[in-house]
Design a protein around this motif. Structure first.
Motif, PDB file in Angstrom:
ATOM      1  N   MET A  33       0.830  -1.180   0.000  1.00  0.00           N
ATOM      2  CA  MET A  33       0.000   0.000   0.000  1.00  0.00           C
ATOM      3  C   MET A  33       0.878   1.248   0.000  1.00  0.00           C
ATOM      4  O   MET A  33       1.859   1.335   0.716  1.00  0.00           O
ATOM      5  N   SER A  34       0.503   2.226  -0.789  1.00  0.00           N
ATOM      6  CA  SER A  34       1.251   3.467  -0.884  1.00  0.00           C
ATOM      7  C   SER A  34       1.207   4.220   0.442  1.00  0.00           C
ATOM      8  O   SER A  34       0.236   4.155   1.186  1.00  0.00           O
ATOM      9  N   THR A  35       2.259   4.950   0.720  1.00  0.00           N
ATOM     10  CA  THR A  35       2.292   5.752   1.937  1.00  0.00           C
ATOM     11  C   THR A  35       2.156   7.238   1.634  1.00  0.00           C
ATOM     12  O   THR A  35       2.175   8.052   2.548  1.00  0.00           O
ATOM     13  N   VAL A  36       2.028   7.572   0.355  1.00  0.00           N
ATOM     14  CA  VAL A  36       1.947   8.979  -0.056  1.00  0.00           C
ATOM     15  C   VAL A  36       0.800   9.157  -1.038  1.00  0.00           C
ATOM     16  O   VAL A  36       0.585   8.324  -1.916  1.00  0.00           O
ATOM     17  N   ILE A  37       0.079  10.248  -0.882  1.00  0.00           N
ATOM     18  CA  ILE A  37      -0.965  10.625  -1.836  1.00  0.00           C
ATOM     19  C   ILE A  37      -0.568  11.963  -2.429  1.00  0.00           C
ATOM     20  O   ILE A  37      -0.255  12.902  -1.691  1.00  0.00           O
TER      21      ILE A  37
END
Length: 137
Positions: free
Chosen positions: A1-5
């Protein structure tokens, strides 16, 4: 899962001229800094011709959708039907931009999926942060 948007937004600079030019800004949320939002403006949109990044509280952005918020360098307030105003105060002057409220809501919803509001503290590694501070002591 990405940690940055990261989400591009169209900001409209409020200037003395009747036409408000569009600025391609970027909103950024990082799980590693769960209380903060960053808004970056590209170099061509700034007076110094360098990229400018403002960091402020995610809560400030969310609250500013509903009512005027902020007393410091960044202030947010609703404007009309579907816009919000962001004011950025610096020693060089004040920049005022309009952004569509829908874009801000979409960004905040994505950030809340990554780190739910109220659970930001669970993302902090306080032991590591304290160790970093004490390392040089």
């Amino acid at each position: 899962m990405s940690t940055v948007i990261e989400q591009p937004v169209e900001a409209r600079l409020v200037a003395a001229a009747p036409r408000m030019p569009s600025i391609p800004a970027t909103l950024r949320y990082d799980r590693c800094d769960p209380f903060a939002v960053r808004m970056t403006f590209p170099a061509p949109a700034t007076l110094e011709d360098v990229e400018v990044c403002w960091t402020f509280a995610r809560d400030l952005l969310a609250a500013g959708l509903l009512a005027p918020e902020g007393q410091g360098d960044v202030r947010v307030r609703p404007y009309g039907y579907d816009r919000i105003v962001l004011e950025f105060h610096a020693p060089e002057g004040t920049a005022v931009v309009h952004v569509r409220a829908g874009e801000i809501r979409r960004f905040l919803e994505a950030a809340a999926e990554l780190v739910p509001v109220g659970l930001e503290h669970l993302q902090l590694d306080l032991d590591h942060g304290l160790a970093e501070l004490m390392r040089d002591a």
